[in-house]
Write an enzyme that holds these catalytic residues in place. Structure first.
Site, mmCIF file in Angstrom:
data_model
loop_
_atom_site.group_PDB
_atom_site.id
_atom_site.type_symbol
_atom_site.label_atom_id
_atom_site.label_comp_id
_atom_site.label_asym_id
_atom_site.label_seq_id
_atom_site.Cartn_x
_atom_site.Cartn_y
_atom_site.Cartn_z
ATOM 1 N N CYS A 1 0.912 -1.198 -0.084
ATOM 2 C CA CYS A 1 0.025 -0.116 0.028
ATOM 3 C C CYS A 1 0.768 1.176 0.039
ATOM 4 O O CYS A 1 1.480 1.302 0.686
ATOM 5 C CB CYS A 1 -0.929 -0.039 1.192
ATOM 6 S SG CYS A 1 -1.959 1.790 1.299
ATOM 7 N N LYS B 1 -10.663 -8.460 5.233
ATOM 8 C CA LYS B 1 -9.906 -7.818 6.611
ATOM 9 C C LYS B 1 -10.286 -8.491 7.816
ATOM 10 O O LYS B 1 -11.554 -9.134 7.751
ATOM 11 C CB LYS B 1 -10.432 -6.436 6.732
ATOM 12 C CG LYS B 1 -10.356 -5.525 5.397
ATOM 13 C CD LYS B 1 -10.964 -4.264 5.552
ATOM 14 C CE LYS B 1 -10.422 -3.458 4.326
ATOM 15 N NZ LYS B 1 -11.228 -3.749 3.067
ATOM 16 N N VAL C 1 -5.498 1.215 5.743
ATOM 17 C CA VAL C 1 -4.284 1.327 6.265
ATOM 18 C C VAL C 1 -3.485 2.595 5.777
ATOM 19 O O VAL C 1 -3.889 3.030 4.566
ATOM 20 C CB VAL C 1 -3.429 0.267 6.079
ATOM 21 C CG1 VAL C 1 -3.916 -1.114 6.834
ATOM 22 C CG2 VAL C 1 -3.203 -0.133 4.566
ATOM 23 N N GLU D 1 -5.500 7.523 8.719
ATOM 24 C CA GLU D 1 -5.578 8.413 7.594
ATOM 25 C C GLU D 1 -3.956 8.761 7.293
ATOM 26 O O GLU D 1 -3.394 9.380 8.239
ATOM 27 C CB GLU D 1 -6.387 9.852 7.630
ATOM 28 C CG GLU D 1 -7.774 9.673 7.495
ATOM 29 C CD GLU D 1 -8.065 8.978 5.996
ATOM 30 O OE1 GLU D 1 -7.742 9.615 5.034
ATOM 31 O OE2 GLU D 1 -8.676 7.927 6.101
ATOM 32 N N SER D 2 -3.482 8.516 6.080
ATOM 33 C CA SER D 2 -1.968 8.597 6.007
ATOM 34 C C SER D 2 -1.494 9.741 6.236
ATOM 35 O O SER D 2 -0.366 9.802 6.886
ATOM 36 C CB SER D 2 -1.722 8.024 4.523
ATOM 37 O OG SER D 2 -2.016 9.062 3.440
#
Length: 262
Positions: A57, A84, A97, A109-110
Site C-alpha cells: 500500500c 479484513k 491502512v 489516515e495517511s
C-alpha cells in the site's frame, strides 16, 4: 495531591526516556503476516507503538517511511485489505491502512498519521519545517499532489500526470534544494515517494519508465530518494508491484505469497 503529581511527573519522564532510548532503529521490532478474516488480534505490547499496514500500500508506506526515517521503535501488524479481520473495523471505521495505535490512542489516515508521528517525536530527525510559511507552502504542494498526481496515476491519465510532474519540477526549481524539504528528505519527500516508487511498474508512462529525462530536477530527486536509507528498507522490485496489482481486488489477491526482500 502532591504525591499524585510526583507520580505523574515520574511517569512522563519515564516515557520520554524510553522514547529516547528506543528511537534510532531502522527496522520494526516485529512484523506479522497479513492477517485476514478469522485471525486473532495480536495483544498490544506495553509502550510499543503499533502500525497496522499492508506492504504493497503506497499510503501505508508513508507511515513506514516516517517511522524508519525518525528511528521510532515500533511493530508492524500487516492486514489483508481484501479479507479484513473483523476487529480491524474497531481500529479504523474506514477499514483502511495505515493506522497507528499506542495504548488507548489510535490515529488513522495517511497524511494525518505521518504528521502525527513527526510531531510525537519532535526532537528526532524533524521532517516538518518550523517556519509557518514554509509549512503552508508544503501543505499547498501536498494538496496539489493529492488532488491531481495521485488520482492520475491510478486512473492512468497520462496528460494530467505529466502536468503534475511539470508542477513538481517547477516547485523544486523555486526551492533550489536537492529535496522538497531541503538538504535531506523530509515530510513532503516521504509523502510523494511511494507514488514514484510505483511509476515504473505501472503502464502510465510505459513499463520500466520513470520520470522523463526532460524533468531534470525531478529525475535527480528520484535518484537521491532511491538511495535514502528508509526508502531502501521498504522498496520492492517492480515485478512485485506488478504481481500485486494484477490480482488485487479479486478472489486471487496475493499478499504474503509475493516474496520480497523486505
Amino acid at each position: 495531591m502532591l504525591a499524585r503529581y510526583k507520580r505523574i511527573v515520574t511517569c512522563v519522564r519515564l516515557q520520554i526516556t524510553q522514547r529516547k532510548q528506543t528511537a534510532g532503529r531502522m527496522a520494526p521490532t516485529s512484523i506479522t503476516k497479513h492477517l485476514r478474516t478469522g485471525d486473532d488480534l495480536p495483544a498490544l505490547k506495553p509502550g510499543v507503538l503499533r502500525l497496522y499496514s499492508m506492504k504493497f500500500c503506497p499510503f501505508a508506506d508513508r507511515a513506514r517511511l516516517v517511522l524508519l526515517a525518525k528511528g521510532i521503535d515500533h511493530e508492524v501488524v500487516n492486514v489483508n485489505t481484501w479479507n479484513k479481520p473483523k476487529w480491524f473495523a474497531e481500529k479504523n471505521p474506514l477499514q483502511l491502512v495505515p493506522v497507528v495505535e499506542e495504548g488507548d490512542k489510535i490515529v488513522y489516515e495517511s497524511l494525518i498519521v505521518a504528521k502525527y508521528l513527526d510531531e510525537l517525536y519532535p526532537d528526532k530527525n524533524p521532517l516538518i519545517p518550523k517556519d509557518l510559511y514554509q509549512r503552508a507552502r508544503d501543505d499547498i504542494v501536498i494538496a496539489y499532489f493529492e488532488g491531481k498526481v495521485v488520482p492520475a496515476l491510478f486512473r492512468k491519465e497520462e496528460e494530467v500526470f505529466t502536468k503534475g510532474l511539470a508542477y513538481l519540477e517547477e516547485e523544486l526549481k523555486k526551492r533550489g534544494t536537492d529535496y522538497f524539504y531541503g538538504s535531506k528528505p523530509g515530510f513532503v519527500d516521504y509523502v510523494f515517494w511511494p507514488i514514484f516508487a510505483r511509476l515504473s511498474a505501472s503502464d502510465l508512462l510505459g513499463r520500466g519508465n520513470q520520470v522523463p529525462a526532460s524533468y531534470k530536477l525531478l529525475v535527480a530527486w528520484v535518484a537521491r530518494m532511491r538511495d535514502d536509507k528508509a526508502v531502501k528498507s521498504i522498496i520492492h522490485p517492480d515485478s512485485a508491484y506488478q504481481e500485486f496489482s494484477k490480482h488485487y481486488r479479486t478472489d486471487n489477491t496475493l499478499f504474503d505469497e509475493i516474496k520480497t526482500p523486505n
